[in-house]
Design an enzyme around this catalytic site. Structure first.
Site, PDB file in Angstrom:
ATOM      1  N   PHE A 302      43.128  35.625  33.427  1.00  8.96           N
ATOM      2  CA  PHE A 302      44.156  36.303  34.228  1.00  8.96           C
ATOM      3  C   PHE A 302      44.006  37.789  33.970  1.00  8.96           C
ATOM      4  CE2 PHE A 302      47.945  38.774  34.695  1.00  8.96           C
ATOM      5  CZ  PHE A 302      48.655  38.218  35.744  1.00  8.96           C
ATOM      6  N   GLU A 303      43.856  38.549  35.030  1.00  9.84           N
ATOM      7  CA  GLU A 303      43.858  40.005  34.885  1.00  9.84           C
ATOM      8  C   GLU A 303      44.367  40.603  36.176  1.00  9.84           C
ATOM      9  OE1 GLU A 303      39.666  40.964  34.426  1.00  9.84           O
ATOM     10  OE2 GLU A 303      39.936  41.416  32.317  1.00  9.84           O
ATOM     11  N   ILE A 304      45.166  41.653  36.056  1.00  8.81           N
ATOM     12  CA  ILE A 304      45.447  42.497  37.213  1.00  8.81           C
ATOM     13  C   ILE A 304      45.011  43.883  36.768  1.00  8.81           C
ATOM     14  CG2 ILE A 304      47.218  43.466  38.738  1.00  8.81           C
ATOM     15  CD1 ILE A 304      48.802  40.886  38.390  1.00  8.81           C
TER      16      ILE A 304
END
Ligand SMILES: Nc1nc2c(ncn2[C@@H]2O[C@H](COP(=O)(O)OP(=O)(O)O)[C@@H](O)[C@H]2O)c(=O)[nH]1
Ligand SMILES: [Mg+2]
Length: 416
Positions: A302-304
């Site tokens: 998960f990365e933004i």
């Protein structure tokens, strides 16, 4: 007897009359039920939402009503079919996309992920989704994913130079490492494709031709879960709050996969002091001022984040320095510690954000908001007992301490 017979006949005639009346009434009502105008079309993607529901107030429960006043959408060409989307959220959109690296065989696992991301967030925001693969995507993958994404989908094939051994890698040495790691049962230790994947996610996904159209990305992997509603736009949050990188889970890396990563990092720091910012997160990465790596990293499934930051000279210099050292192949460096070390040293600490609202699962760890009110407000369906944030193997507590953030009420009870 005769009087009784006449009474029976009258009842019989009355009964027949009632049946005939009922028949005509019911026929005339249902004759008028339109199945929606035949020329109605579903709302094209990205177009403003128009509430097509009938304006008449709904009748009380149990009261008689004319079905023609309340047509039900039974197919995509019927009015009201797209009402289920709830309509796009008002307000601006950022120049952002979801991005997924996947194989064709991941189609049903990525379908699960997309469904949840759409239900919890994107059905109201309609952001695009870029899919990347080292092989061409097949028709099934494209058809299924396009049907699930509310924004526009794009499919890219990765160029060979981004998914192969660079020429300076000694193939024999790399093969011996894989054999040795297999012997030692190190996870993915003998996999060539996993190494290409980690190198690709470390150095190339953000400069694929399709990704060059965007400034922000949200990485989604197959088979993840998103447990809470996202009422606001996290991309917009990043832009308006000066954030460049966001995470939900953090933990310690297996040392066997990165024995010399920190030596390479220290070499980079020496060669490029100009890329190391003041007020960085060295305290998250090291317990002795940078001498050794404590193995803390943000979990990159998960990365933004900001694509412009990943495309910056600072990040590219870092990736190229690591790539030359060969640890993607001579060890098994993961993109998670690579991104995390870069973010920790090259971003100011307040440019890194913890997305508590993005309650999330990727096997085997869960982030579930600690605060009960927040879980209720966001209609979360995660079990707070599964929350990994405050457990001994998580680094999130360190992140909170370093940034002077207050831990949520009840975190102590979740430490075990
Ligand atoms: N196209 C492609 N994608 C891959 C390959 N190996 C892994 N991936 C993708 O890379 C991401 C990470 O892989 P995954 O198997 O989930 O690794 P893990 O999360 O570290 O266990 C996922 O999005 C996978 O779909 C591969 O050989 N080809
Ligand atoms: Mg995964």
């Amino acid at each position: 007897m005769a009087a009784g017979g006449a009474r029976h006949l009258r009842f019989l005639l009355f009964g027949v009359f009632c049946v005939i009346v009922f028949y005509f009434v019911s026929q005339s009502s249902y004759d008028g039920v339109p199945n929606g105008p035949q020329n109605a079309v579903p709302r094209p993607r990205g177009e403003p939402y128009v509430n097509q529901s009938p304006l008449k107030a709904a009748p009380a429960v149990g009261a008689a009503y004319n079905p023609a006043d309340f047509p039900m959408p039974m197919g995509p060409s019927d009015n009201g079919w797209t009402d289920i989307l709830g309509g796009p959220a008002p307000g601006p959109r950022m120049n952002a996309t979801f991005v997924t690296l996947a194989r064709n065989s991941d189609v049903w696992d990525i379908a699960k992920s997309i469904r949840q991301v759409e239900d919890r967030f994107n059905r109201r925001y309609n952001y695009d989704w870029v899919f990347l693969n080292d092989k061409p995507f097949d028709e099934t993958f494209k058809k299924v994913t396009t049907s699930l994404v509310s924004g526009t989908t794009f499919y890219g094939e990765i160029a060979e130079e981004h998914w192969s051994f660079p020429e300076w890698i000694d193939q024999d040495k790399a093969a011996k490492v894989r054999a040795d790691m297999k012997e030692r049962k190190i996870i993915y230790g003998d996999s060539v494709s996993y190494r290409h994947m980690c190198r690709f996610e470390s150095g190339f996904f953000f400069r694929q031709p399709l990704m060059m159209n965007y400034e922000w990305y949200w990485r989604v992997e197959p088979n993840i879960k998103l447990f809470c509603d996202m009422h606001y736009d996290p991309f917009r949050f990043m832009v308006e709050n000066g954030k460049k990188y966001a995470f939900v889970l953090s933990l310690y890396e297996y040392i066997e996969t990165i024995p010399t990563l920190w030596e390479s990092t220290k070499k980079f720091i020496k060669n490029h002091p100009e890329h190391i910012v003041e007020d960085n997160s060295m305290g998250f990465l090291s317990d002795d001022g940078g001498e050794t790596y404590n193995r803390c990293h943000f979990w990159s499934n998960f990365e933004i984040g900001s694509l412009s930051w990943l495309r910056s000279k600072a990040y590219i210099d870092f990736f190229e320095s690591l790539d030359k050292d060969g640890g993607f192949f001579y060890e098994r460096w993961g993109d998670a510690p690579v991104h995390s070390i870069a973010a920790g040293l090259m971003l100011k600490k307040d440019e890194i954000h913890f997305f508590d609202d993005a309650a999330y699962w990727h096997v085997p760890f869960t982030h579930c908001p600690t605060d009960e009110k927040r879980r209720m407000d966001l209609r979360c369906h995660c079990n707070p007992k599964d929350n990994f944030d405050w457990k001994g193997y998580s680094c999130t507590s360190r992140y909170f301490d370093l940034n002077g953030l207050e831990k949520p009420k009840g975190y102590e009870e979740q430490t075990k």
